[in-house]
Design a protein around this motif. Structure first.
Motif, PDB file in Angstrom:
ATOM      1  N   GLY A 162       0.835  -1.214   0.000  1.00 14.00           N
ATOM      2  CA  GLY A 162       0.000   0.000   0.000  1.00 14.00           C
ATOM      3  C   GLY A 162       0.857   1.247   0.000  1.00 14.00           C
ATOM      4  O   GLY A 162       0.563   2.240  -0.676  1.00 14.00           O
ATOM      5  N   SER A 163       1.955   1.182   0.739  1.00 13.78           N
ATOM      6  CA  SER A 163       2.826   2.349   0.875  1.00 13.78           C
ATOM      7  C   SER A 163       3.565   2.661  -0.425  1.00 13.78           C
ATOM      8  O   SER A 163       3.621   3.811  -0.858  1.00 13.78           O
ATOM      9  CB  SER A 163       3.812   2.085   2.021  1.00 13.78           C
ATOM     10  OG  SER A 163       4.697   3.161   2.151  1.00 13.78           O
ATOM     11  N   ILE A 164       4.102   1.626  -1.063  1.00 15.48           N
ATOM     12  CA  ILE A 164       4.835   1.899  -2.324  1.00 15.48           C
ATOM     13  C   ILE A 164       3.858   2.435  -3.375  1.00 15.48           C
ATOM     14  O   ILE A 164       4.172   3.349  -4.138  1.00 15.48           O
ATOM     15  CB  ILE A 164       5.587   0.656  -2.848  1.00 15.48           C
ATOM     16  CG1 ILE A 164       6.595   1.045  -3.934  1.00 15.48           C
ATOM     17  CG2 ILE A 164       4.673  -0.377  -3.421  1.00 15.48           C
ATOM     18  CD1 ILE A 164       7.403  -0.120  -4.492  1.00 15.48           C
ATOM     19  N   LYS A 165       2.656   1.871  -3.410  1.00 10.23           N
ATOM     20  CA  LYS A 165       1.684   2.295  -4.429  1.00 10.23           C
ATOM     21  C   LYS A 165       1.360   3.770  -4.254  1.00 10.23           C
ATOM     22  O   LYS A 165       1.333   4.539  -5.208  1.00 10.23           O
ATOM     23  CB  LYS A 165       0.425   1.436  -4.303  1.00 10.23           C
ATOM     24  CG  LYS A 165      -0.307   1.185  -5.576  1.00 10.23           C
ATOM     25  CD  LYS A 165       0.029  -0.106  -6.249  1.00 10.23           C
ATOM     26  CE  LYS A 165       1.498  -0.244  -6.553  1.00 10.23           C
ATOM     27  NZ  LYS A 165       1.883  -1.544  -7.027  1.00 10.23           N
ATOM     28  N   LEU A 166       1.116   4.159  -3.012  1.00  6.77           N
ATOM     29  CA  LEU A 166       0.752   5.550  -2.763  1.00  6.77           C
ATOM     30  C   LEU A 166       1.916   6.490  -3.084  1.00  6.77           C
ATOM     31  O   LEU A 166       1.734   7.506  -3.758  1.00  6.77           O
ATOM     32  CB  LEU A 166       0.314   5.722  -1.301  1.00  6.77           C
ATOM     33  CG  LEU A 166      -0.255   7.100  -1.001  1.00  6.77           C
ATOM     34  CD1 LEU A 166      -1.718   7.172  -1.425  1.00  6.77           C
ATOM     35  CD2 LEU A 166      -0.128   7.448   0.465  1.00  6.77           C
ATOM     36  N   LYS A 167       3.097   6.144  -2.612  1.00  4.61           N
ATOM     37  CA  LYS A 167       4.275   7.001  -2.858  1.00  4.61           C
ATOM     38  C   LYS A 167       4.508   7.171  -4.348  1.00  4.61           C
ATOM     39  O   LYS A 167       4.744   8.269  -4.837  1.00  4.61           O
ATOM     40  CB  LYS A 167       5.534   6.345  -2.264  1.00  4.61           C
ATOM     41  CG  LYS A 167       5.675   6.551  -0.794  1.00  4.61           C
ATOM     42  CD  LYS A 167       6.973   5.948  -0.279  1.00  4.61           C
ATOM     43  CE  LYS A 167       6.837   4.472  -0.059  1.00  4.61           C
ATOM     44  NZ  LYS A 167       7.554   3.935   1.087  1.00  4.61           N
ATOM     45  N   GLU A 168       4.451   6.058  -5.045  1.00  5.33           N
ATOM     46  CA  GLU A 168       4.790   6.019  -6.461  1.00  5.33           C
ATOM     47  C   GLU A 168       3.951   6.974  -7.303  1.00  5.33           C
ATOM     48  O   GLU A 168       4.479   7.680  -8.152  1.00  5.33           O
ATOM     49  CB  GLU A 168       4.565   4.567  -6.926  1.00  5.33           C
ATOM     50  CG  GLU A 168       4.902   4.268  -8.343  1.00  5.33           C
ATOM     51  CD  GLU A 168       4.756   2.760  -8.651  1.00  5.33           C
ATOM     52  OE1 GLU A 168       3.946   2.077  -7.993  1.00  5.33           O
ATOM     53  OE2 GLU A 168       5.443   2.288  -9.564  1.00  5.33           O
ATOM     54  N   ILE A 169       2.665   7.018  -7.039  1.00  7.12           N
ATOM     55  CA  ILE A 169       1.814   7.821  -7.939  1.00  7.12           C
ATOM     56  C   ILE A 169       1.220   9.071  -7.303  1.00  7.12           C
ATOM     57  O   ILE A 169       0.768   9.951  -8.028  1.00  7.12           O
ATOM     58  CB  ILE A 169       0.683   6.964  -8.565  1.00  7.12           C
ATOM     59  CG1 ILE A 169      -0.202   6.325  -7.498  1.00  7.12           C
ATOM     60  CG2 ILE A 169       1.246   5.915  -9.511  1.00  7.12           C
ATOM     61  CD1 ILE A 169      -1.452   5.675  -8.080  1.00  7.12           C
TER      62      ILE A 169
END
Ligand code: M6R
Length: 364
Positions: free
Chosen positions: A238-245
């Protein structure tokens, strides 16, 4: 090309019932998992004493969930290694090690290098790959393809859940083949795996609710994802997804570890996405949520239907279709993907092609 969706990412999120169906159904024979068509023999686990999973980014996060399932069903030690680290660590692997590499593109340079190193050292290699005939697929002894179809958005979504499905199938087939999982139990697990498809559909129907909640995040600059067990692995995703976009800084934390330092960052209004889908640690998780709520955090709680949660501990609550602990990641992943998607959208960003990132990372 986007099938009526404004972005590839949203299209790919909504394709998950299909990509899961395409990945799972061809691997069922007489209600049991079967890899005959994939040319993966039951002898794969002969002499294997440990498993190493290596991958990057989201694929590595799939590995974290896979580890839990493989350890539980095969009773073999499994470690998950970031490929860019593993390849330079002089890893202890030999012919009794099965190295599983996971990659959507099949071209990630570090994952490919980790695979080559594993082969040089005599390990058996199996890769879980989406792109047919890609370098990682070609270099592996065995390949289990995720039939997710082309994934265009830089943020990986349907590939991740298809990777999970492959890891579960592996755990079931080899749990059964090695005699650790009884036939009836294996069949029952397969039934449960199939039941995630309608449950993912139901979760997707909460799209608009999640869009509304994401509006609360658009002005934020820092947030936390917390969970225990499989929910911790999902928090990482969840964290990588949010940071990424969305370009919002976030951190994934094992909920029980917060009080060992990080709780000092949880102050009034700091958003905390609290994953509480795991019944076996539910009460512990609720205590952790109380700890952050006592600091006036802004809590988005994710639970499974039927789990009681007192309204005083959350600001928003997303409830997922009833499902056993091991299968909840498929549903929670969808929520986290949609949360990231809508947050990015409301911030007016380029959802499908975030800054500084490429779909396929072919340089180390
Ligand atoms: O093609 P791969 O699965 O090997 O890619 C690995 C990562 O680069 C990838 O999962 C990346 O973390 C995603 N963009 C995250 O959404």
């Amino acid at each position: 090309k986007k099938g009526g969706y404004p972005h590839f990412m949203l299209k790919e999120i909504h394709e998950q019932p299909d990509s899961l169906r395409n990945t799972i159904l061809p691997r069922i024979q007489n209600k049991l998992p079967d890899f005959t068509a994939d040319n993966i023999p039951d002898s794969l686990f002969d002499g294997i004493t440990r498993i190493v999973i290596t991958a990057c980014g989201t694929a590595m996060h799939a590995g974290l969930i896979g580890r839990a399932m493989l350890e539980k069903l095969l009773r073999l030690p499994v470690t998950v290694e970031v490929a860019s680290e593993f390849r330079y660590q002089d890893p202890i692997i030999d012919k009794n090690t099965l190295v599983i590499t996971i990659s959507q593109s099949g071209e990630t340079a570090d994952t490919l290098a980790a695979l080559k190193l594993s082969r040089e050292r005599g390990a058996s290699t199996l890769s879980i790959v989406n792109v047919k005939g890609s370098s990682i697929a070609r270099e592996s002894d065995y390949v289990l393809y995720t039939h997710a179809g082309p994934e265009i958005a830089v943020a990986s979504t349907k590939a991740y859940t298809a990777q999970l499905a492959c890891l579960y199938l592996l755990a079931f087939r080899f749990g059964f083949a090695t005699g650790k999982l009884e036939k009836e139990v294996c069949m029952d697990e397969m039934q449960q795996l199939l039941s995630i498809i309608p449950a993912v559909e139901e979760t997707l129907a909460q799209d608009k609710v999640i869009e509304e909640i994401s509006k609360q995040l658009t002005e934020k600059e820092d947030l936390f994802f917390i969970g225990r067990g499989l929910d911790y692995a999902l928090s990482c995703e969840g964290s990588i997804k949010l940071k990424e976009i969305s370009y919002i800084h976030s951190e994934a934390y094992a909920a029980g570890e917060l009080k060992h330092g990080t709780l000092s960052l949880v102050t009034e209004g700091v958003p905390v996405v609290a994953l509480a889908t795991q019944q076996k640690v539910y009460s512990k998780m609720i205590s952790n949520i109380r700890e952050v709520k006592a600091r006036n955090a802004f809590v988005i709680l994710i639970t499974i239907d039927g789990q009681e949660a007192e309204p005083s501990i959350y600001d928003y609550h997303i409830s997922l279709p009833e499902i056993k602990d091991d299968y909840a990641p498929f549903l929670a992943a969808v929520v986290l993907q949609l949360l990231a998607y809508y947050t990015s959208l409301h911030r007016g960003l380029n959802v499908d092609q975030p800054r500084n990132l490429a779909k396929s990372v072919t340089v180390e």
